[in-house]
Design a protein around this motif. Sequence first.
Motif, mmCIF file in Angstrom:
data_model
loop_
_atom_site.group_PDB
_atom_site.id
_atom_site.type_symbol
_atom_site.label_atom_id
_atom_site.label_comp_id
_atom_site.label_asym_id
_atom_site.label_seq_id
_atom_site.Cartn_x
_atom_site.Cartn_y
_atom_site.Cartn_z
ATOM 1 N N ASN A 106 41.053 26.895 41.739
ATOM 2 C CA ASN A 106 40.047 27.776 42.350
ATOM 3 C C ASN A 106 40.052 29.187 41.764
ATOM 4 O O ASN A 106 39.634 30.119 42.429
ATOM 5 N N ILE A 107 40.507 29.316 40.489
ATOM 6 C CA ILE A 107 40.591 30.661 39.914
ATOM 7 C C ILE A 107 39.207 31.279 39.727
ATOM 8 O O ILE A 107 39.035 32.493 39.882
ATOM 9 N N ILE A 108 38.193 30.459 39.419
ATOM 10 C CA ILE A 108 36.847 31.008 39.235
ATOM 11 C C ILE A 108 36.278 31.470 40.573
ATOM 12 O O ILE A 108 35.611 32.508 40.647
ATOM 13 N N ASP A 109 36.534 30.714 41.614
ATOM 14 C CA ASP A 109 36.120 31.174 42.952
ATOM 15 C C ASP A 109 36.777 32.520 43.268
ATOM 16 O O ASP A 109 36.144 33.403 43.866
ATOM 17 N N TYR A 110 38.035 32.644 42.882
ATOM 18 C CA TYR A 110 38.756 33.898 43.111
ATOM 19 C C TYR A 110 38.121 35.046 42.333
ATOM 20 O O TYR A 110 37.936 36.146 42.876
ATOM 21 N N PHE A 111 37.768 34.789 41.061
ATOM 22 C CA PHE A 111 37.139 35.841 40.257
ATOM 23 C C PHE A 111 35.807 36.268 40.872
ATOM 24 O O PHE A 111 35.460 37.455 40.862
ATOM 25 N N ILE A 112 35.044 35.312 41.399
ATOM 26 C CA ILE A 112 33.768 35.648 42.032
ATOM 27 C C ILE A 112 34.001 36.494 43.283
ATOM 28 O O ILE A 112 33.231 37.403 43.590
ATOM 29 N N GLU A 113 35.107 36.213 43.985
ATOM 30 C CA GLU A 113 35.458 37.015 45.168
ATOM 31 C C GLU A 113 35.783 38.459 44.802
ATOM 32 O O GLU A 113 35.685 39.361 45.642
ATOM 33 N N LEU A 114 36.165 38.694 43.549
ATOM 34 C CA LEU A 114 36.501 40.057 43.109
ATOM 35 C C LEU A 114 35.256 40.919 42.888
ATOM 36 O O LEU A 114 35.365 42.072 42.481
ATOM 37 N N ALA A 115 34.086 40.353 43.153
ATOM 38 C CA ALA A 115 32.827 41.074 42.921
ATOM 39 C C ALA A 115 32.803 42.424 43.629
ATOM 40 O O ALA A 115 32.298 43.411 43.086
ATOM 41 N N ASP A 116 33.305 42.464 44.850
ATOM 42 C CA ASP A 116 33.272 43.722 45.611
ATOM 43 C C ASP A 116 34.669 44.296 45.788
ATOM 44 O O ASP A 116 34.949 44.969 46.792
ATOM 45 N N ASP A 117 35.557 44.031 44.818
ATOM 46 C CA ASP A 117 36.906 44.592 44.894
ATOM 47 C C ASP A 117 36.833 46.119 44.924
ATOM 48 O O ASP A 117 35.961 46.733 44.291
ATOM 49 N N SER A 118 37.750 46.707 45.648
ATOM 50 C CA SER A 118 37.738 48.168 45.798
ATOM 51 C C SER A 118 38.005 48.890 44.483
ATOM 52 O O SER A 118 37.632 50.056 44.314
ATOM 53 N N ASP A 119 38.649 48.198 43.538
ATOM 54 C CA ASP A 119 38.919 48.792 42.230
ATOM 55 C C ASP A 119 37.840 48.342 41.264
ATOM 56 O O ASP A 119 37.705 47.158 40.934
ATOM 57 N N PHE A 121 37.567 48.662 38.129
ATOM 58 C CA PHE A 121 38.064 48.081 36.885
ATOM 59 C C PHE A 121 38.356 46.594 37.056
ATOM 60 O O PHE A 121 38.138 45.794 36.144
ATOM 61 N N VAL A 122 38.820 46.206 38.220
ATOM 62 C CA VAL A 122 39.096 44.796 38.494
ATOM 63 C C VAL A 122 37.798 44.002 38.509
ATOM 64 O O VAL A 122 37.687 42.937 37.876
ATOM 65 N N SER A 123 36.781 44.491 39.224
ATOM 66 C CA SER A 123 35.510 43.764 39.287
ATOM 67 C C SER A 123 34.831 43.734 37.916
ATOM 68 O O SER A 123 34.237 42.712 37.537
ATOM 69 N N PHE A 124 34.951 44.818 37.172
ATOM 70 C CA PHE A 124 34.381 44.872 35.815
ATOM 71 C C PHE A 124 35.041 43.822 34.929
ATOM 72 O O PHE A 124 34.363 43.042 34.236
ATOM 73 N N ALA A 125 36.373 43.760 34.944
ATOM 74 C CA ALA A 125 37.096 42.792 34.112
ATOM 75 C C ALA A 125 36.788 41.366 34.541
ATOM 76 O O ALA A 125 36.633 40.467 33.695
ATOM 77 N N ALA A 126 36.677 41.130 35.838
ATOM 78 C CA ALA A 126 36.384 39.787 36.327
ATOM 79 C C ALA A 126 35.018 39.305 35.864
ATOM 80 O O ALA A 126 34.842 38.131 35.521
ATOM 81 N N SER A 127 34.036 40.195 35.841
ATOM 82 C CA SER A 127 32.698 39.809 35.381
ATOM 83 C C SER A 127 32.715 39.422 33.907
ATOM 84 O O SER A 127 32.037 38.471 33.494
ATOM 85 N N ARG A 128 33.519 40.142 33.098
ATOM 86 C CA ARG A 128 33.618 39.803 31.668
ATOM 87 C C ARG A 128 34.319 38.459 31.483
ATOM 88 O O ARG A 128 33.927 37.648 30.649
ATOM 89 N N ALA A 129 35.371 38.227 32.262
ATOM 90 C CA ALA A 129 36.097 36.967 32.157
ATOM 91 C C ALA A 129 35.216 35.790 32.575
ATOM 92 O O ALA A 129 35.249 34.722 31.948
ATOM 93 N N LEU A 130 34.419 35.981 33.629
ATOM 94 C CA LEU A 130 33.522 34.914 34.065
ATOM 95 C C LEU A 130 32.495 34.575 32.990
ATOM 96 O O LEU A 130 32.176 33.403 32.768
ATOM 97 N N THR A 131 31.979 35.602 32.320
ATOM 98 C CA THR A 131 31.025 35.364 31.240
ATOM 99 C C THR A 131 31.638 34.480 30.161
ATOM 100 O O THR A 131 31.044 33.478 29.742
ATOM 101 N N SER A 132 32.843 34.831 29.720
ATOM 102 C CA SER A 132 33.523 34.041 28.691
ATOM 103 C C SER A 132 33.829 32.629 29.192
ATOM 104 O O SER A 132 33.687 31.656 28.446
ATOM 105 N N PHE A 133 34.223 32.526 30.452
ATOM 106 C CA PHE A 133 34.559 31.221 31.014
ATOM 107 C C PHE A 133 33.333 30.308 31.040
ATOM 108 O O PHE A 133 33.392 29.153 30.612
#
Length: 579
Positions: A106-119, A121-133
Amino acid sequence: MDEPLKKKFKIEENDIGHELEVLQEHLLRNCLCSLDENVIQKLFWRFNSGDVLWSDLTNNWSTEQILMLITCVQLICEKTMKQSATGFICSRIADVHNALTHKENNIIDYFIELADDSDMFVSFAASRALTSFFLAVKSRLDQRWLDKLTENIEDTSQPLKVSFSLDVLKRIIEWKDFDEHVLEDNISTENAILSNCHTLSIRSEHFDSTQVKCLCIKSLESKWVYIVNRFESLIKSNATVYESTIITFLNLWEAMISVKANLSIIDTKPFYSNLNRYVPLLSNNTSAIVWKHILNLFNEVLCYGSTLALQHDMANEPCSLAHLIVRTVKDRRLLHVVPYINGSGGFGGGNLEGDRVLLKKLVLLILKAIAVTVKEAKYDSSSDSSVGSEMDDEDADMAVISRSIRDVLKRVDNFIKQHVHFHPETSPAKWIVQLFTDQDDYLVESMICCLDVARVLCYRNNYLPDLRKDLNPSETFLQFLHTVSFDWDVLLDFLVSNETCFLLYILNFLKYVRDHWDEFLDTCDRKIDRVMISLAKLRESVEKLVSKDLFPYNINPILSLLIECHKKYGAYSGTLILR
């Protein structure tokens, strides 16, 4: 998660940072064969049981550890894509990538949950990782992930989640496929490194992201009208908290209909709906930055130089948009509400300062709308006329259109001279070059628009001599040569480059010169020798490349027209620049 598992993972959190660093180092060396299998087991494979949630595991991780995890996942996906293109892939990288895409992980579900992370930089990095994935999994892309993203977009009450999902989809749509992507290392270097690891031989094929792109836009299709309406309301509200989200949405819309996305007309047609509803949004209540992105969207729809100028039968949507833009200029609604002075991106020049970037986008859009309107009228009238009385009706219709277009151009001309330091007597044929001189793609497309409009409207029974003067194609070309200092090497660069539609422009312009030689001579006057020398040197340079089979496409039509023009010049001057 039960207490024994929590206790176990808490102990592992002490060394998770070190393990992630080791994994990243091996990934950067393009091979995981020498990595301790226990590291991979602890990081990824144990999650395929579905017993553990990533959100539970990372609950007590530091921001640095979460960012390191996201980076490693992105690297795994990028290495998978890159190595697959060579025909060989590190078996361990392939195993880890398969573990990530396992339905229980469920790592991709987790990355999608990071959409509204308070940091951020975390949400920015997660969006890039999802694109590559998403790009790496291709046909194995789980529709459930796309549904989660599109559900985020529908709920505009959460701007961070909306922007996150829009950005992921936009980056996928904008992805450009290359044999060797600009972000990748040299493939030969990759093979040399892989020779020391246990590799899997796979069928090498050019990476094609079309399937992933189609899956993404299909996930939006059924919800598109609702999404467009919601963002229309957000723009009208003029709430600054949504401005970034609105811009990301407009960027995604532009990317989906862009010719650069290489998507079929059938796939993109649903996303041309409701475009006209966004024209009234160009108002006093809309910020300058949103204005620019709406203009970008409209300019992409009216992609005149790259597609519409080459079509006889243009689609209804761009024609309808073009008509509406022409009408809003004609009735003064548009030019009177441009946020020019209050906008950003100002430029120097006495007391007149304003947003020149916005100004250029607007002027280019109006020129393209005029060109599309005239082109549509030309082909509609020519297809309907077959007898004498119908020819008279055609001429009458074109006369009405000509007067309307002249009125619109006059309004644009006055508007430009109110905001930019051009001499009052400077014709649009000259100032369009001066206005766009620092942006090649805008410059060339604006010249094509004016040339095509002039050829249709100004040379039929000597219609509107003032419009013929305002759009004099020879004046535009002469000003263009002045801008490039009559340098034929620059002309050659324009011809060879695929960044502008200069080929279409020079082809149509040389046809105009051939058919209206006397007007060309009169306009160039004492500079005719310098102009023809530049064209002669251009021809000479092209012929040298053609003789060595180095020209990237068939340039013979241009060469034939250059020869015809030089023959006319030879007859005029009594000499030939080139044999």
